[in-house]
Design an enzyme around this catalytic site. Structure first.
Site, PDB file in Angstrom:
ATOM      1  N   HIS A  68       0.844  -1.218   0.000  1.00 38.07           N
ATOM      2  CA  HIS A  68       0.000   0.000   0.000  1.00 38.07           C
ATOM      3  C   HIS A  68       0.867   1.251   0.000  1.00 38.07           C
ATOM      4  O   HIS A  68       1.459   1.619   1.023  1.00 38.07           O
ATOM      5  CB  HIS A  68      -0.915  -0.021   1.234  1.00 38.07           C
ATOM      6  CG  HIS A  68      -1.916   1.076   1.276  1.00 38.07           C
ATOM      7  ND1 HIS A  68      -3.242   0.898   0.931  1.00 38.07           N
ATOM      8  CD2 HIS A  68      -1.813   2.395   1.603  1.00 38.07           C
ATOM      9  CE1 HIS A  68      -3.899   2.035   1.063  1.00 38.07           C
ATOM     10  NE2 HIS A  68      -3.046   2.967   1.466  1.00 38.07           N
ATOM     11  N   HIS A  92       0.968   5.393  -1.966  1.00 40.88           N
ATOM     12  CA  HIS A  92       0.380   6.359  -2.913  1.00 40.88           C
ATOM     13  C   HIS A  92       1.531   7.074  -3.618  1.00 40.88           C
ATOM     14  O   HIS A  92       2.025   8.101  -3.125  1.00 40.88           O
ATOM     15  CB  HIS A  92      -0.486   7.382  -2.169  1.00 40.88           C
ATOM     16  CG  HIS A  92      -1.606   6.786  -1.368  1.00 40.88           C
ATOM     17  ND1 HIS A  92      -2.899   6.715  -1.830  1.00 40.88           N
ATOM     18  CD2 HIS A  92      -1.631   6.233  -0.130  1.00 40.88           C
ATOM     19  CE1 HIS A  92      -3.673   6.149  -0.913  1.00 40.88           C
ATOM     20  NE2 HIS A  92      -2.918   5.839   0.136  1.00 40.88           N
ATOM     21  N   GLU A 106      -7.995   3.511  -8.110  1.00 38.15           N
ATOM     22  CA  GLU A 106      -8.869   3.850  -6.988  1.00 38.15           C
ATOM     23  C   GLU A 106     -10.149   4.568  -7.437  1.00 38.15           C
ATOM     24  O   GLU A 106     -10.123   5.460  -8.275  1.00 38.15           O
ATOM     25  CB  GLU A 106      -8.126   4.747  -6.003  1.00 38.15           C
ATOM     26  CG  GLU A 106      -8.912   4.987  -4.723  1.00 38.15           C
ATOM     27  CD  GLU A 106      -8.108   5.757  -3.699  1.00 38.15           C
ATOM     28  OE1 GLU A 106      -7.806   5.181  -2.645  1.00 38.15           O
ATOM     29  OE2 GLU A 106      -7.772   6.924  -3.972  1.00 38.15           O
ATOM     30  N   SER A 110     -18.686  10.090  -3.027  1.00 36.98           N
ATOM     31  CA  SER A 110     -19.847   9.706  -2.210  1.00 36.98           C
ATOM     32  C   SER A 110     -21.149  10.311  -2.736  1.00 36.98           C
ATOM     33  O   SER A 110     -22.213  10.002  -2.226  1.00 36.98           O
ATOM     34  CB  SER A 110     -19.605  10.132  -0.761  1.00 36.98           C
ATOM     35  OG  SER A 110     -19.387  11.532  -0.720  1.00 36.98           O
ATOM     36  N   HIS A 145     -11.918   3.611  -2.310  1.00 34.86           N
ATOM     37  CA  HIS A 145     -11.221   4.482  -1.360  1.00 34.86           C
ATOM     38  C   HIS A 145     -11.574   4.142   0.084  1.00 34.86           C
ATOM     39  O   HIS A 145     -10.686   3.824   0.866  1.00 34.86           O
ATOM     40  CB  HIS A 145     -11.454   5.972  -1.659  1.00 34.86           C
ATOM     41  CG  HIS A 145     -10.769   6.848  -0.667  1.00 34.86           C
ATOM     42  ND1 HIS A 145     -11.436   7.456   0.362  1.00 34.86           N
ATOM     43  CD2 HIS A 145      -9.464   7.169  -0.499  1.00 34.86           C
ATOM     44  CE1 HIS A 145     -10.561   8.136   1.108  1.00 34.86           C
ATOM     45  NE2 HIS A 145      -9.363   7.974   0.596  1.00 34.86           N
ATOM     46  N   HIS A 162      -9.404   1.308   1.981  1.00 39.24           N
ATOM     47  CA  HIS A 162      -9.122   1.805   3.336  1.00 39.24           C
ATOM     48  C   HIS A 162     -10.344   1.453   4.191  1.00 39.24           C
ATOM     49  O   HIS A 162     -11.481   1.520   3.713  1.00 39.24           O
ATOM     50  CB  HIS A 162      -8.969   3.328   3.342  1.00 39.24           C
ATOM     51  CG  HIS A 162      -7.784   3.845   2.563  1.00 39.24           C
ATOM     52  ND1 HIS A 162      -7.877   4.301   1.278  1.00 39.24           N
ATOM     53  CD2 HIS A 162      -6.494   3.989   2.917  1.00 39.24           C
ATOM     54  CE1 HIS A 162      -6.684   4.713   0.872  1.00 39.24           C
ATOM     55  NE2 HIS A 162      -5.826   4.533   1.835  1.00 39.24           N
ATOM     56  N   GLU A 183     -10.052   3.818   9.604  1.00 39.24           N
ATOM     57  CA  GLU A 183      -8.737   4.424   9.840  1.00 39.24           C
ATOM     58  C   GLU A 183      -8.732   5.368  11.041  1.00 39.24           C
ATOM     59  O   GLU A 183      -7.685   5.570  11.663  1.00 39.24           O
ATOM     60  CB  GLU A 183      -8.331   5.195   8.560  1.00 39.24           C
ATOM     61  CG  GLU A 183      -6.977   5.869   8.644  1.00 39.24           C
ATOM     62  CD  GLU A 183      -6.553   6.541   7.354  1.00 39.24           C
ATOM     63  OE1 GLU A 183      -7.389   6.627   6.419  1.00 39.24           O
ATOM     64  OE2 GLU A 183      -5.384   6.976   7.283  1.00 39.24           O
ATOM     65  N   ASP A 213       2.133   3.050   3.358  1.00 42.28           N
ATOM     66  CA  ASP A 213       1.248   4.138   2.931  1.00 42.28           C
ATOM     67  C   ASP A 213       2.103   5.074   2.067  1.00 42.28           C
ATOM     68  O   ASP A 213       3.234   4.742   1.707  1.00 42.28           O
ATOM     69  CB  ASP A 213       0.616   4.872   4.131  1.00 42.28           C
ATOM     70  CG  ASP A 213      -0.830   5.291   3.833  1.00 42.28           C
ATOM     71  OD1 ASP A 213      -1.167   5.456   2.642  1.00 42.28           O
ATOM     72  OD2 ASP A 213      -1.604   5.458   4.774  1.00 42.28           O
TER      73      ASP A 213
HETATM   74  C1  BEZ Z   1     -15.916  12.236  -1.770  1.00 40.45           C
HETATM   75  O1  BEZ Z   1     -17.088  12.071  -1.607  1.00 40.45           O
HETATM   76  O2  BEZ Z   1     -15.424  12.379  -2.888  1.00 40.45           O
HETATM   77  C2  BEZ Z   1     -14.997  12.237  -0.569  1.00 40.45           C
HETATM   78  C3  BEZ Z   1     -15.513  12.086   0.697  1.00 40.45           C
HETATM   79  C4  BEZ Z   1     -14.667  12.082   1.786  1.00 40.45           C
HETATM   80  C5  BEZ Z   1     -13.312  12.229   1.632  1.00 40.45           C
HETATM   81  C6  BEZ Z   1     -12.784  12.383   0.366  1.00 40.45           C
HETATM   82  C7  BEZ Z   1     -13.632  12.387  -0.742  1.00 40.45           C
HETATM   83 FE   FE2 Z   2      -3.551   5.022   2.056  1.00 40.86          FE
END
Ligand code: BEZ
Ligand code: FE2
Length: 407
Positions: free
Chosen positions: A62, A64, A142, A146, A180, A207, A210, A309
């Protein structure tokens, strides 16, 4: 065919003395030099120096790579403050890390003995650097988002990135899928991406649990994320809860990163589904998150592995450093047992979790191997000393090719 003659071999389960290893792309035999020479009379023989130890290459599941420009731009100490600083600096950090910057980060991993890495790719900016890497790469495209209204556009972008990575034909490059997190990916998107991963048998990661903020948001749409979602995304409620999110992965072994706020019920679910937890101790410490309860994982028979990470939450991409920090963080654990587990967590167990034929010095495995120059004869506490001392890594082989050091 090459025959390598070290003084010691750590497989990593056992320590062998005065044995040699014959290999091409894969390991063809382990035995005495005489046996191997008889079996492979044409092989080149490389006699290694005194106190040399051959061990499997390390696996960093893992990282980035796209965030490798960060030095001090991101705020440490509190998860939400860090996340706000990521959002504020995202464009600059991504633009600030070109191909040279990403390749440099990848080369530092090679220097510290990492022969396989799992790149969590947010934007496919790292595709070229990962294709050019000497290491084996699991390229996790990735998916994030939301907001239901954005789902189609985000999914199409994800599919385009996945397709680009599937077009890569080099040996040791594996296209894969990353979700994500439960709070940042709409269930509609999670399900669509999981259908793709399952149909195409792609490795899968996410993830999970966390931070305290994630726990509170998923459990009751409360806590530090409340303001974040309200102001930035106009959301009052979490799109998913943890049980629902985990259930999407049923029947498909997944690597869940962090899991430091996971409850017993969730851990039982993870154990039952044979998922793996990725432990990133430095990242957890720097972002103000709790320490993974590895004692509980052991009790529940959950496989856990170790990763760095990204440089967005670390100061180096070095699994020896990561193991050392873990060894000191888990100060109630028996020292030698934990050190032994950590070596396995970065070799054999990580290979098994990623489904790659590596992580062991064993006939049939890919010849991903490190030569370390020890400073004396190893004893029963070798695992501790491997972690404590920065032994020189004089050679690195990946798929049988010498990628660091001289012949
Ligand atoms: C999103 O909805 O894109 C999002 C939500 C929380 C953290 C990062 C991105
Ligand atoms: Fe990460």
């Amino acid at each position: 065919m090459t025959i390598l003659v070290p003084n010691y071999i750590l497989t990593p389960d056992i320590l062998l003395k005065d044995k040699a290893v014959a290999f091409e792309k894969t390991i063809q035999g382990i035995g005495s030099l005489e046996e191997l020479k008889q079996k492979f009379p044409e092989a080149d023989v490389i006699q290694l120096q005194k106190n040399s130890l051959l061990m499997p290459g390390l696996i960093n599941a893992h990282v980035h790579v796209e965030f490798s420009a960060n030095k001090n731009q991101l705020s440490y100490g509190d998860f939400l403050n860090w996340l706000y600083s990521v959002i504020e600096n995202r464009e600059d950090l991504i633009a600030g890390c070109d191909l040279t910057c990403m390749s440099k980060a990848i080369d530092t991993m090679l220097e510290s003995g990492i022969t396989t890495f799992g790149a969590i790719s947010s934007h496919a900016m790292d595709l070229e650097a990962c294709v050019n890497a000497k290491q084996n790469v699991v390229f996790f495209n990735e998916l994030i988002g939301s907001q239901a209204g954005m789902a189609d556009a985000l999914f199409n972008d994800f599919l385009a990135r996945l397709d680009a990575s599937k077009a890569v034909t080099r040996e040791g490059f594996y296209p894969a899928v990353a979700i994500h997190s439960p709070y940042s990916v709409h269930p509609v998107l999670v399900k669509k991406a999981l259908d793709v991963a399952k149909n195409e048998k792609l490795k899968l990661t996410a993830h999970f649990m966390e931070s305290e903020a994630e726990r509170n948001w998923l459990d009751s749409s409360s806590g530090d994320f409340q303001k974040f979602f309200k102001t930035l995304l106009k959301q009052e409620k979490s799109v998913s809860d943890a049980d629902e999110f985990l259930s999407y992965f049923d029947g498909y072994e997944t690597l869940f990163t962090h899991a430091v706020k996971t409850n017993d019920k969730e851990l039982d679910h993870i154990a039952q589904q044979k998922h793996t937890i990725i432990h990133c101790p430095i990242s957890n410490r720097l972002l103000g998150n709790p320490t993974l309860d590895i004692k509980k994982l052991r009790e529940k028979n959950i496989r856990w592995i170790v990763a760095t990470d990204g440089l967005s939450s670390n100061y180096k991409l070095d699994l020896f450093e990561e193991m050392k920090i873990s060894l000191f963080m888990h100060s109630n654990e028996p020292l030698l047992d934990l050190a032994t587990e950590l070596i396995k967590a970065t070799t054999i167990n990580a290979a098994q979790a990623l489904g790659i034929n590596t992580g062991e010095i064993k006939e049939g495995k890919n010849a991903d191997m490190l030569v370390l120059d020890l400073d004396g004869e190893p004893n029963k506490e070798l695992a501790i000393h491997l972690i404590l001392h920065r032994y020189n890594i004089s050679k690195v082989f990946i798929n049988g090719k010498l990628e660091k050091g001289n012949k």
